[in-house]
Design a protein around this motif. Structure first.
Motif, PDB file in Angstrom:
ATOM      1  N   SER A  13       7.053 -29.961 -63.574  1.00  0.00           N
ATOM      2  CA  SER A  13       5.703 -30.487 -63.445  1.00  0.00           C
ATOM      3  C   SER A  13       5.493 -31.613 -64.410  1.00  0.00           C
ATOM      4  N   TYR A  14       4.295 -31.991 -64.738  1.00  0.00           N
ATOM      5  CA  TYR A  14       4.128 -32.921 -65.514  1.00  0.00           C
ATOM      6  C   TYR A  14       2.562 -32.828 -65.983  1.00  0.00           C
ATOM      7  N   GLY A  15       2.123 -33.450 -66.958  1.00  0.00           N
ATOM      8  CA  GLY A  15       0.934 -33.309 -67.634  1.00  0.00           C
ATOM      9  C   GLY A  15       0.422 -34.190 -68.717  1.00  0.00           C
ATOM     10  N   ILE A  16      -0.393 -34.010 -69.526  1.00  0.00           N
ATOM     11  CA  ILE A  16      -0.928 -34.864 -70.529  1.00  0.00           C
ATOM     12  C   ILE A  16      -0.853 -33.917 -71.902  1.00  0.00           C
ATOM     13  N   VAL A  17      -0.485 -34.452 -72.727  1.00  0.00           N
ATOM     14  CA  VAL A  17      -0.011 -33.924 -74.157  1.00  0.00           C
ATOM     15  C   VAL A  17      -1.138 -34.127 -75.179  1.00  0.00           C
ATOM     16  N   GLU A  18      -1.820 -33.188 -75.905  1.00  0.00           N
ATOM     17  CA  GLU A  18      -2.945 -33.427 -76.524  1.00  0.00           C
ATOM     18  C   GLU A  18      -2.680 -32.274 -77.617  1.00  0.00           C
ATOM     19  N   ARG A  19      -2.594 -32.662 -79.204  1.00  0.00           N
ATOM     20  CA  ARG A  19      -2.846 -31.985 -80.463  1.00  0.00           C
ATOM     21  C   ARG A  19      -1.904 -30.460 -80.087  1.00  0.00           C
ATOM     22  N   GLY A  20      -0.481 -30.685 -79.717  1.00  0.00           N
ATOM     23  CA  GLY A  20       0.390 -29.713 -79.731  1.00  0.00           C
ATOM     24  C   GLY A  20       0.202 -28.707 -78.303  1.00  0.00           C
ATOM     25  N   MET A  21      -0.493 -29.202 -77.552  1.00  0.00           N
ATOM     26  CA  MET A  21      -0.836 -28.463 -76.093  1.00  0.00           C
ATOM     27  C   MET A  21      -0.657 -29.384 -74.868  1.00  0.00           C
ATOM     28  N   ILE A  22      -0.309 -28.970 -73.897  1.00  0.00           N
ATOM     29  CA  ILE A  22       0.108 -29.778 -72.588  1.00  0.00           C
ATOM     30  C   ILE A  22      -1.042 -28.963 -71.500  1.00  0.00           C
ATOM     31  N   ARG A  23      -1.632 -30.159 -70.732  1.00  0.00           N
ATOM     32  CA  ARG A  23      -2.617 -30.099 -69.637  1.00  0.00           C
ATOM     33  C   ARG A  23      -1.842 -30.361 -68.537  1.00  0.00           C
ATOM     34  N   GLU A  24      -1.327 -29.267 -67.490  1.00  0.00           N
ATOM     35  CA  GLU A  24      -0.765 -29.605 -66.318  1.00  0.00           C
ATOM     36  C   GLU A  24      -1.654 -30.406 -65.453  1.00  0.00           C
ATOM     37  N   ALA A  25      -1.094 -31.242 -64.725  1.00  0.00           N
ATOM     38  CA  ALA A  25      -1.719 -31.844 -63.570  1.00  0.00           C
ATOM     39  C   ALA A  25      -2.141 -30.552 -62.683  1.00  0.00           C
ATOM     40  N   ASP A  26      -3.307 -30.753 -61.948  1.00  0.00           N
ATOM     41  CA  ASP A  26      -3.834 -29.731 -61.191  1.00  0.00           C
ATOM     42  C   ASP A  26      -3.143 -29.698 -59.670  1.00  0.00           C
ATOM     43  N   GLU A  27      -3.027 -28.472 -59.139  1.00  0.00           N
ATOM     44  CA  GLU A  27      -2.347 -28.360 -57.966  1.00  0.00           C
ATOM     45  C   GLU A  27      -2.719 -29.657 -57.166  1.00  0.00           C
ATOM     46  N   GLN A  44      -2.072 -44.407 -60.512  1.00  0.00           N
ATOM     47  CA  GLN A  44      -2.993 -43.130 -60.820  1.00  0.00           C
ATOM     48  C   GLN A  44      -2.966 -42.535 -62.077  1.00  0.00           C
ATOM     49  N   LEU A  45      -2.234 -43.361 -62.968  1.00  0.00           N
ATOM     50  CA  LEU A  45      -2.041 -42.829 -64.554  1.00  0.00           C
ATOM     51  C   LEU A  45      -3.479 -42.482 -65.160  1.00  0.00           C
ATOM     52  N   ASP A  46      -4.453 -43.290 -64.851  1.00  0.00           N
ATOM     53  CA  ASP A  46      -5.801 -42.909 -65.378  1.00  0.00           C
ATOM     54  C   ASP A  46      -6.441 -41.644 -64.780  1.00  0.00           C
ATOM     55  N   ALA A  47      -6.387 -41.643 -63.475  1.00  0.00           N
ATOM     56  CA  ALA A  47      -6.821 -40.746 -62.666  1.00  0.00           C
ATOM     57  C   ALA A  47      -6.388 -39.382 -63.321  1.00  0.00           C
ATOM     58  N   LEU A  48      -5.070 -39.145 -63.783  1.00  0.00           N
ATOM     59  CA  LEU A  48      -4.411 -38.018 -64.136  1.00  0.00           C
ATOM     60  C   LEU A  48      -5.160 -37.311 -65.187  1.00  0.00           C
ATOM     61  N   ALA A  49      -5.691 -38.173 -66.169  1.00  0.00           N
ATOM     62  CA  ALA A  49      -6.784 -37.484 -67.147  1.00  0.00           C
ATOM     63  C   ALA A  49      -7.644 -36.712 -66.637  1.00  0.00           C
ATOM     64  N   GLY A  50      -8.334 -36.890 -65.393  1.00  0.00           N
ATOM     65  CA  GLY A  50      -9.283 -36.109 -64.710  1.00  0.00           C
ATOM     66  C   GLY A  50      -8.871 -35.119 -64.071  1.00  0.00           C
ATOM     67  N   ALA A  51      -7.663 -34.652 -63.959  1.00  0.00           N
ATOM     68  CA  ALA A  51      -7.152 -33.805 -63.019  1.00  0.00           C
ATOM     69  C   ALA A  51      -6.275 -32.715 -63.339  1.00  0.00           C
ATOM     70  N   THR A  52      -6.424 -32.292 -64.614  1.00  0.00           N
ATOM     71  CA  THR A  52      -5.567 -31.491 -65.202  1.00  0.00           C
ATOM     72  C   THR A  52      -6.216 -29.882 -65.231  1.00  0.00           C
ATOM     73  N   GLU A  53      -5.310 -29.033 -65.747  1.00  0.00           N
ATOM     74  CA  GLU A  53      -5.652 -27.833 -65.807  1.00  0.00           C
ATOM     75  C   GLU A  53      -5.910 -27.442 -67.280  1.00  0.00           C
ATOM     76  N   ALA A  54      -6.054 -25.904 -67.416  1.00  0.00           N
ATOM     77  CA  ALA A  54      -6.414 -25.453 -68.954  1.00  0.00           C
ATOM     78  C   ALA A  54      -5.335 -25.778 -69.845  1.00  0.00           C
ATOM     79  N   PRO A  55      -5.302 -26.290 -71.043  1.00  0.00           N
ATOM     80  CA  PRO A  55      -3.993 -26.552 -71.790  1.00  0.00           C
ATOM     81  C   PRO A  55      -3.434 -25.126 -72.161  1.00  0.00           C
ATOM     82  N   VAL A  56      -2.017 -25.245 -72.409  1.00  0.00           N
ATOM     83  CA  VAL A  56      -1.031 -24.475 -72.850  1.00  0.00           C
ATOM     84  C   VAL A  56      -0.242 -24.906 -73.958  1.00  0.00           C
ATOM     85  N   PRO A  57       0.229 -24.098 -74.922  1.00  0.00           N
ATOM     86  CA  PRO A  57       0.984 -24.600 -75.955  1.00  0.00           C
ATOM     87  C   PRO A  57       2.417 -25.284 -75.496  1.00  0.00           C
ATOM     88  N   LEU A  58       2.885 -26.552 -76.148  1.00  0.00           N
ATOM     89  CA  LEU A  58       4.006 -27.075 -75.785  1.00  0.00           C
ATOM     90  C   LEU A  58       5.090 -26.255 -75.886  1.00  0.00           C
TER      91      LEU A  58
END
Length: 280
Positions: A13-27, A44-58
């Motif tokens: 999968s893939y997602g956005i990394v923030e402060r030791g957490m990762i938010r996966e792109a939603d389904e 669509q890289l900018d759109a990814l930021a608004g299409a993510t799920e709850a963060p999980v630890p890296l």
């Protein structure tokens, strides 16, 4: 923005990394864009930021190379002035180009593998860029506009195989001898890549340290040259060369061995870290 590819629960999968957490792109987003390369291709890289799920630890995921299936991995050889001098050469009129296969690359904290056939496994910390916008015959003054972001790169070299002929390919494509990551930092956060600094550490000891501004062929010049030859596509990875301090240039030579840990740190990006294992 920091974007990463990763494995979790036996899937990629893939997602956005923030402060030791990762938010996966939603389904829904992943159904439309199955990997980061397809996100870049669709702009669509900018759109990814608004299409993510709850963060999980890296710590819950295994980070993979940011771009899993690039059309091209292109590397520039002997491109830092200090490295050119330590190898006894002079800057060439054109960049020295070779390619790597995706199978030769690992992600952050994945084991790098020293092959059975050689003990001359060398380290090369590098800055790599990832193309975000396709182009052919890109002028240097427009080149930075085609970059999606930057990542750390370890261009592991099996030196004796590299020198079998004038072509570098054999020493650069043993499976799992190179690494890329830990993530992709988008270009607007980096600005001019020449303003960054690269440091490589072997078992915690600094072995390479250089400003990226020591490049003989600059990032814009590399893109302009390569795009004269081939169309650069979204997700293409370009490694820009390694600074002085490589193991082959030392007396005695300093080779990577099983049990070592290699870190490639670039300001503005982070640290790519990999243990060295022996080939089974």
């Amino acid at each position: 923005m920091r974007c990463a590819s990763f494995a979790i629960d036996d899937r990629e999968s893939y997602g956005i990394v923030e402060r030791g957490m990762i938010r996966e792109a939603d389904e829904a987003f992943r159904t439309q864009y199955p990997d980061l390369r397809s996100v870049l291709a669709a702009d669509q890289l900018d759109a990814l930021a608004g299409a993510t799920e709850a963060p999980v630890p890296l710590s819950r995921v295994c980070l993979l190379p940011p771009i899993l299936h690039p059309d091209k991995i292109i590397c520039v050889g002997q491109n830092y002035l200090a490295h050119i001098r330590e190898m006894g050469n002079e800057p060439g009129a054109y960049p020295a180009i070779f390619t790597r296969y995706a199978s030769s690359m690992c992600g952050h904290e994945m084991p790098l593998v020293r092959p059975k056939v050689s003990e001359k496994y060398d380290f090369e910390g590098e800055l790599a860029l990832v193309i975000g916008r396709a182009g052919r015959e890109i002028p240097a003054e427009k080149a930075l506009d085609h970059i999606a972001g930057y990542t750390c790169f370890m261009d592991g070299s099996i030196r004796d195989y590299q020198r079998h002929t004038a072509q570098f390919w054999p020493g650069k494509n043993f499976v799992a001898t190179g690494a890329m990551g830990p993530w992709l930092v988008t270009s607007e956060e980096i600005g001019d890549p020449a303003g960054q600094h690269l440091t490589t550490r072997l078992n915690g000891t600094e072995v390479q340290s250089s400003p990226v501004s020591d490049l003989a062929a600059t990032v814009p010049e590399i893109i302009a040259y390569l795009s004269t030859v081939t169309e650069l596509l979204p997700g293409d990875v370009i490694a820009t060369g390694t600074p002085g301090g490589v193991g082959a240039a030392r007396k005695p030579p300093l080779w990577l061995k099983p049990g070592d840990t290699l870190d490639v740190e670039i300001s503005g990006i982070g640290t790519l870290s990999n243990p060295i294992h022996a080939e089974a």
